[in-house]
Design an enzyme around this catalytic site. Structure first.
Site, PDB file in Angstrom:
ATOM      1  N   LEU A 150       0.833  -1.205   0.000  1.00 48.82           N
ATOM      2  CA  LEU A 150       0.000   0.000   0.000  1.00 48.82           C
ATOM      3  C   LEU A 150       0.865   1.251   0.000  1.00 48.82           C
ATOM      4  CD1 LEU A 150      -2.831  -0.928   2.533  1.00 48.82           C
ATOM      5  CD2 LEU A 150      -2.817  -1.171   0.044  1.00 48.82           C
ATOM      6  N   PHE A 153       0.795   4.274   3.289  1.00 47.43           N
ATOM      7  CA  PHE A 153       0.031   3.712   4.411  1.00 47.43           C
ATOM      8  C   PHE A 153       0.491   4.305   5.745  1.00 47.43           C
ATOM      9  CE2 PHE A 153      -0.539   0.419   7.707  1.00 47.43           C
ATOM     10  CZ  PHE A 153      -1.923   0.311   7.669  1.00 47.43           C
ATOM     11  N   GLY A 191       3.238  -5.890   7.278  1.00 46.86           N
ATOM     12  CA  GLY A 191       2.406  -4.827   7.829  1.00 46.86           C
ATOM     13  C   GLY A 191       1.358  -4.334   6.861  1.00 46.86           C
ATOM     14  N   ASP A 192       1.784  -3.778   5.719  1.00 48.09           N
ATOM     15  CA  ASP A 192       0.847  -3.313   4.694  1.00 48.09           C
ATOM     16  C   ASP A 192       1.144  -3.991   3.365  1.00 48.09           C
ATOM     17  OD1 ASP A 192       3.274  -2.039   4.326  1.00 48.09           O
ATOM     18  OD2 ASP A 192       2.387  -0.203   3.541  1.00 48.09           O
ATOM     19  N   GLU A 193       1.687  -5.204   3.442  1.00 47.72           N
ATOM     20  CA  GLU A 193       2.024  -5.974   2.241  1.00 47.72           C
ATOM     21  C   GLU A 193       1.109  -7.187   2.115  1.00 47.72           C
ATOM     22  OE1 GLU A 193       6.129  -6.979   2.539  1.00 47.72           O
ATOM     23  OE2 GLU A 193       6.813  -5.015   1.833  1.00 47.72           O
TER      24      GLU A 193
END
Length: 275
Positions: A150, A153, A191-193
């Site tokens: 993302l 993020f 985390g945001d992957e």
């Protein structure tokens, strides 16, 4: 004539057998007590009393109610014991079902991300390895891995707070699942992957349609904690080829493609391919 104490039974064999049965009754009660079933315990006590009266018959043989007392203890003991066994069986079945659900929950927790409910990195790697082994070397181009990260993020977390960030991750997870096919695997690998394992690809056009659908679903704005956010992601795509000798090679290629896309500022053009 030798004097014999009147309080001792004349047949010591009966006394020995009575003692043995009483000891067995006590041991059995201790075992049944561990089952935590009061009905079983009560039934066992009634049967034990019947056995005790039977082997101490020397004390009660002249009493007319002896047989009726033994019969009452025996019949009631067996009835109560049967009820206890039925309740114990039902309790064991409930406990077995609870244990099975707990085992399934532990297995699910070990393979899935708690926040999004998606597969985690470990499960994703295992599934990729399985698909890799099941696919002939000549058909490895039917496998593809997508890595998504993302964009901005951290700014969402910093400005709106971690709860808003968590909600956004859940939204992204649901949109990814709705964009891929039913058998494709979506995972949160960091985390945001996120990662997507696509298999059974008939051609490159099918993969392109899946990526386009992901881009379209993710780009829709969403209200998170009262704030309108438009999710954007950098996407790296790697399709199996002769250069990939291991599943890790395919993941590494997708990861590299994703970082290349991020460096190219893929908020404008979020598709980069490798392999």
């Amino acid at each position: 004539k030798a004097w014999t104490p009147t309080f001792l039974p004349p047949d010591w064999l009966d006394v020995s057998l009575a003692a043995l049965h009483v000891a067995g009754a006590i041991v059995g009660y201790i075992f049944i007590r561990k089952l935590h079933n009061f009905t079983l315990q009560l039934g066992w006590v009634l049967l034990s009393l019947q056995i005790l009266i039977d082997f101490c018959d020397e004390f009660t043989r002249n009493q007319n109610w002896d047989t009726w007392v033994q019969t009452g203890f025996a019949v009631s003991g067996y009835l109560v014991l049967a009820v206890g066994l039925a309740r114990s069986q039902a309790s064991l079945e409930v406990e077995a079902a609870r244990f099975k659900r707990r085992e399934e929950q532990l297995r699910h927790d070990a393979n899935h991300d708690r926040l999004t409910g998606l597969a985690n990195r470990s499960h994703f790697s295992e599934e990729l390895a399985v698909r890799w082994r099941q696919t002939a070397a000549a058909d490895r181009d039917s496998l593809a891995v997508l890595f998504l990260d993302l964009d901005d993020f951290k700014a969402v977390n910093d400005k709106e707070g971690h709860l808003a960030g968590d909600e956004l991750l859940q939204v992204v997870g649901r949109r990814l699942k709705s964009a891929v096919r039913g058998d494709d695997l979506v995972a949160r690998v960091g985390g945001d992957e996120f990662a997507v394992l696509v298999h059974g690809l008939p051609d490159a056009d099918t993969l392109e349609k899946i990526v386009d659908r992901i881009r379209a679903r993710l780009s829709k704005s969403v209200v998170v904690d009262g704030t309108l956010i438009t999710p954007r992601a950098s996407i790296g795509v790697a399709r199996g080829c002769a250069e990939h000798s291991r599943p890790k090679d395919l993941m590494r290629a997708a990861d590299a493609a994703m970082y290349a896309a991020k460096r190219a500022k893929t908020g404008e053009d979020p598709l980069a391919a490798a392999g």
